[in-house]
Design an enzyme around this catalytic site. Sequence first.
Site, PDB file in Angstrom:
ATOM      1  CE1 TYR A  90     -43.540 -76.355  17.380  1.00 33.92           C
ATOM      2  CE2 TYR A  90     -41.920 -78.081  17.754  1.00 33.92           C
ATOM      3  CZ  TYR A  90     -42.729 -77.063  18.231  1.00 33.92           C
ATOM      4  OH  TYR A  90     -42.729 -76.771  19.575  1.00 33.92           O
ATOM      5  CG  ASP A  99     -36.336 -77.755  10.550  1.00 38.34           C
ATOM      6  OD1 ASP A  99     -36.079 -78.962  10.551  1.00 38.34           O
ATOM      7  OD2 ASP A  99     -36.843 -77.179  11.520  1.00 38.34           O
TER       8      ASP A  99
END
Length: 726
Positions: A458, A370
């Site tokens: 998330y 990420d």
Amino acid sequence: MEGKNFLRCLFFIFSAVLILIFTVYNFPNQLSNKPELLECTTNSPWCISKNRILGKKPNFLHQPTTSLSHDHTADVPHHPLDPLTIQEINKVQKVIKSLYKDTVYSVHSLVLEEPDKEVVLKWKKGDDLPPRKASVIARAAGKSYVFIVDIETDEVVQQDTSHISGFPLVTLEDMQTVIWAPFSHSDFNRSIISRGVDPKDAACLPFSTGWFGKEEEGRRIVKLECFTTQGTANFYMRPIEGIIVVVDLDTNEVLEIVDKGKHIPIPKATGTDYRLSAENSAIIKLPNPISMEQPNGPNFVIEDEHLVKWANWEFHLKPDPRAGVMISQARIRDSETGEMRNVMYKGFSSELFVPYMDPEEAWYFKTYMDAGEYGFGLQSLALDPLNDCPRNAVYMDAIFAAADGTPYVRSNMICVFERYSGDAAWRHTESPITGSEIREARPKVSLVARMVASLANYDYVVDWEFHADGLIHVKVSLTGIVIVKGTSYKNMNQVNGEEELYGTLLSENIIGVVHDHYINFYLDMDIDGLNNSFVNVHLQREYTNGKSPRKSYMKVNKEVAKTEKEAQIKLSLYNPSEFHVINPNKKTKVGNPVGYKVVPAGTAASLLDPEDPPQKRSAFTNNQIWVTRYNKSEQWSGGLFAYQSHGEDTLQVWSDRDRPIENKDIVLWYTLGFHHVPCQEDFPIMPTVSSSFDLKPVNFFERNPVLRIAPYVEKELPVCKAAASA
């Protein structure tokens, strides 16, 4: 029937023409036009899909502002590590435009090129700042470029990146453009309509593809997974399973449509919406809210926008588009001597790795990095006062650069606050054996610097927490929404006992897929100076051999790592150690080398095969602890270009060079991990789970500095009264 088919064809033709007009009109200008402020102004997937349905271009350059923000146009740097200002980014943008006069370009990173470490350490407040430079990663004509711009002279120095694979992180503008691509393809539209989904209710989100072979070479590609937003804000719970759209990020061309899940129903919207306004059952609300109040103001100051001073600590704090938060030059005042002592030169989240454990076609590639693929800081939105941070928090904005190099403000990205929850930093009560009762306690008050990154479904909360006893507590909390897989099953009694679901049936037609989360931290420890050593304080069983009524005891065996490979550490409960970073050149009065130790809490280890492509790319998860020789260019443990990288520019590769690290300038790396086997309590939202590690003094002080912390006295505490009800 023929009339209906004619109308349907007419609808597809009309839709295609509209999308073509949008693409032709917007795509050439997407990097240079500053979007206007729209109704929905965040880069959340919900906002993207809402704007797409409204026919509006998502706005990534503006964030809702609060009274905690201020005008940054006149900001100037005060410290060598201060981030680039709006004025400086504007100057760099002009240089970039001059380099690519006749070429469409995109800026993937535009940040301060930090001065050399020795220069920063020599600098004192009042000195002239070292020359300000910008580090730029850009793409033009299908190629990636890395160069440094001298902000005063406009001089450009280009760096060679031909030896590394992969691409720079995906820009927010990349994502806002690519989500439209599937709707330009008639096969896609036909497929979702056949499943009962109205195209105006569909939202497709871009997911990084990883790297799985040479057929993916030479093209920056993304895979889009689609959902229906009908009936709920939580569209993650309504996947259109089995349809994956492969798109070239540079051309916006649809390369392939995988469509294999038409037999799988779309899960129902009932009970999935997470908004409080959508909750029909009784709301649990405490009648007497709890709040941390400081009516006399905080005990910390933030000087010149970035230098934080609290109790006996001071450190430089700044936002970063890739790392999120960077802590630099953390120093603590010695309570015995009054001297400010160096602890850590720099600390930040270097990379994340989130592999999903489903090898099927629509899921095998979901192995996200990420920070390097999306930008941990770029995905950090404005914090929500009172809920993300307590009332006594102070907020810090970020200045980032858009894909055309235009600076923009990310408001309230970081909050700083003091925390006290009634815990004791130390306490002791002496019984009357001595003739009088002694009762002493010291409150545990700490200072927290927090950011929250929303990476699609998330949310990651990262806290750097400083304690007056010298401890630094680093905590990562995971929350948000579990991304799910559609299934035909409604109950486990329908599942063949030998069938692999790759997860847990959470609700009717919904599987929560098993996955991991790993966050790797870069920790440049400089304990009382540059040259440090790494010591494995190994704890082992020793036998008395009849010399004592005891048969065995625990013995300490200290081993100083000579080279990098000796500092590749896999944690084990049955082979325990402490892990110290010491300065062998400075000792306490009784002769112990001063140091700090890394103290792991609950963590996880990757179970993937070392030769599995995702594991090679995220090889920093091969060990929980690493120590490398300091190298300014080695900061991103998954590589400078993580997107579709092959794994040849990683922490594993650097460490395998096996450079000497004894009594050298070294960097400690710690990988914090979570295994996640979803359960029904993760539906439709996921409660927060946390893990952490500590950096703790070990023989750093002559005695415990908590002794000098004053206890609380009732008459000194403020009395807060509840505000009158309206």
